[in-house]
Design a protein around this motif. Sequence first.
Motif, short mmCIF file in Angstrom:
data_model
loop_
_atom_site.label_atom_id
_atom_site.label_comp_id
_atom_site.label_asym_id
_atom_site.label_seq_id
_atom_site.Cartn_x
_atom_site.Cartn_y
_atom_site.Cartn_z
N LEU A 184 0.80 -1.29 0.12
CA LEU A 184 -0.46 0.45 0.49
C LEU A 184 0.98 1.17 -0.34
CD1 LEU A 184 -2.91 -1.01 2.16
CD2 LEU A 184 -3.45 -0.39 -0.20
N CYS A 185 1.88 1.21 0.94
CA CYS A 185 2.55 2.27 0.72
C CYS A 185 3.34 2.37 -1.02
CB CYS A 185 3.90 2.45 1.85
SG CYS A 185 3.29 2.95 3.55
N ALA A 186 3.94 1.40 -1.57
CA ALA A 186 4.51 1.57 -2.55
C ALA A 186 3.04 1.71 -3.54
CB ALA A 186 4.19 0.30 -3.30
N ALA A 187 2.23 1.60 -3.34
CA ALA A 187 1.18 2.45 -4.37
C ALA A 187 0.76 3.98 -4.46
CB ALA A 187 -0.83 1.01 -4.23
N PHE A 188 0.18 3.83 -3.16
CA PHE A 188 0.41 5.61 -2.49
C PHE A 188 1.92 6.05 -3.37
CE2 PHE A 188 -2.26 4.14 1.53
CZ PHE A 188 -3.63 4.50 0.71
N SER A 189 2.65 5.68 -3.11
CA SER A 189 3.47 6.40 -3.51
C SER A 189 3.95 6.41 -4.96
CB SER A 189 5.49 6.36 -3.22
OG SER A 189 5.62 5.97 -1.85
N VAL A 190 3.67 5.46 -5.54
CA VAL A 190 3.78 6.09 -7.12
C VAL A 190 2.42 6.65 -7.69
CG1 VAL A 190 2.47 3.99 -9.27
CG2 VAL A 190 4.28 3.20 -7.93
N ILE A 191 1.12 6.59 -6.68
CA ILE A 191 0.11 7.24 -7.04
C ILE A 191 -0.02 8.90 -6.69
CG2 ILE A 191 -2.01 8.29 -6.57
CD1 ILE A 191 -2.48 5.10 -6.02
N TYR A 192 1.16 9.52 -5.64
CA TYR A 192 0.91 10.54 -5.94
C TYR A 192 2.97 11.16 -7.48
CZ TYR A 192 -1.67 10.63 -2.08
OH TYR A 192 -3.35 10.03 -1.75
N PHE A 193 3.80 9.70 -6.90
CA PHE A 193 4.88 10.58 -8.07
C PHE A 193 4.12 11.18 -9.42
CE2 PHE A 193 8.14 9.29 -10.94
CZ PHE A 193 8.68 10.13 -10.88
N ILE A 194 2.57 10.43 -9.77
CA ILE A 194 2.80 9.53 -10.96
C ILE A 194 1.70 12.10 -10.95
CG2 ILE A 194 0.44 9.19 -12.81
CD1 ILE A 194 1.32 6.24 -12.11
N GLY A 195 1.25 11.90 -9.91
CA GLY A 195 0.78 12.85 -9.88
C GLY A 195 1.41 14.20 -9.69
N ILE A 196 2.82 14.06 -9.25
CA ILE A 196 4.11 14.74 -9.47
C ILE A 196 3.51 15.13 -11.19
CG2 ILE A 196 5.68 15.78 -8.97
CD1 ILE A 196 5.48 14.53 -6.39
N VAL A 197 4.23 14.17 -11.65
CA VAL A 197 4.49 14.28 -13.24
C VAL A 197 3.43 14.83 -13.82
CG1 VAL A 197 5.18 12.65 -15.33
CG2 VAL A 197 6.59 12.18 -12.68
N ILE A 198 2.56 14.15 -13.53
CA ILE A 198 1.14 15.41 -14.70
C ILE A 198 0.90 16.11 -14.57
CG2 ILE A 198 -1.14 14.19 -15.93
CD1 ILE A 198 -0.55 11.25 -15.83
N PHE A 199 0.51 16.41 -13.58
CA PHE A 199 -0.46 17.66 -12.45
C PHE A 199 0.15 18.73 -11.87
CE2 PHE A 199 -3.41 14.29 -11.66
CZ PHE A 199 -3.82 14.27 -13.19
N HIS A 200 1.75 18.77 -11.26
CA HIS A 200 2.34 19.09 -10.11
C HIS A 200 3.43 20.25 -10.73
CE1 HIS A 200 -1.40 18.93 -7.54
NE2 HIS A 200 -0.67 17.39 -7.27
N ALA A 201 4.27 18.98 -11.44
CA ALA A 201 5.76 19.65 -11.36
C ALA A 201 5.78 20.47 -12.75
CB ALA A 201 6.33 18.74 -12.63
N GLN A 202 4.67 21.25 -14.12
CA GLN A 202 4.63 22.16 -14.17
C GLN A 202 4.52 23.84 -13.43
OE1 GLN A 202 2.74 19.64 -15.14
NE2 GLN A 202 0.50 20.33 -14.68
N ALA A 203 4.17 23.84 -12.40
CA ALA A 203 3.62 24.32 -11.73
C ALA A 203 4.50 24.85 -10.33
CB ALA A 203 2.13 24.20 -10.79
N GLY A 204 5.62 23.98 -10.40
CA GLY A 204 6.31 24.77 -9.82
C GLY A 204 6.97 23.98 -8.22
N PHE A 205 7.41 23.63 -7.15
CA PHE A 205 7.92 23.51 -6.11
C PHE A 205 6.47 23.81 -4.88
CE2 PHE A 205 9.25 22.90 -2.10
CZ PHE A 205 9.77 21.82 -2.43
N PHE A 206 5.46 25.06 -4.71
CA PHE A 206 4.75 25.51 -3.88
C PHE A 206 3.05 25.25 -4.11
CE2 PHE A 206 9.37 27.83 -3.62
CZ PHE A 206 9.50 27.56 -2.17
N VAL A 207 3.48 24.97 -2.90
CA VAL A 207 1.74 24.63 -3.28
C VAL A 207 1.04 26.04 -3.37
CG1 VAL A 207 -0.22 23.66 -1.62
CG2 VAL A 207 1.08 22.09 -2.14
N VAL A 208 1.32 26.64 -2.28
CA VAL A 208 0.74 27.94 -2.16
C VAL A 208 2.19 29.15 -1.65
CG1 VAL A 208 -1.18 27.38 -1.09
CG2 VAL A 208 0.75 27.86 0.43
#
Length: 152
Positions: free
Chosen positions: A83-107
């Motif tokens: 489960l920890c591996a699955a969560f890590s993969v899910i959030y890593f893919i989220g970084i690559v697809i959704f968040h990387a182009q927005a930079g590091f900071f959430v706010v």
Amino acid sequence: MSFLNRIISPARFGPDLLRLVLCAIVFVHGIYRYDEGSLPIMGKLLELGGFPKGSGYFLACLVNLVETFGALFLALRIMVWPLCAAFSVIYFIGIVIFHAQAGFFVVGPGTDGWEYSALLITCFVVVAWDNRSDRFWPLGEAGWVKPSTLNP
């Protein structure tokens, strides 16, 4: 060992608290997405992010199942490593697809960045490492798998 001590014990309060807080965060995240009805939107975003056309909604539902039911299993210390591996993969893919182009900071200097996802991934790695001697499944010779007793 009592059922409650399997979930959170005084001897392992810090690591157990981290695991339970992570479970609460991802469980609420998944439940909110179900309640809000944004799974089709997430599916479209996954397809726009490079997943095959027509697979987005299925993948979004799969992610939500892991976030909701996986969080419950993880809270009960069932299948911690997978489960920890699955969560890590899910959030890593989220970084690559959704968040990387927005930079590091959430706010702050930017919005919708990847710092929060990086923190979640790090916490899941810590939880997996802390439970590295436990089995994937809850059933052992005595019924419940004993929590790891890692003393330095």
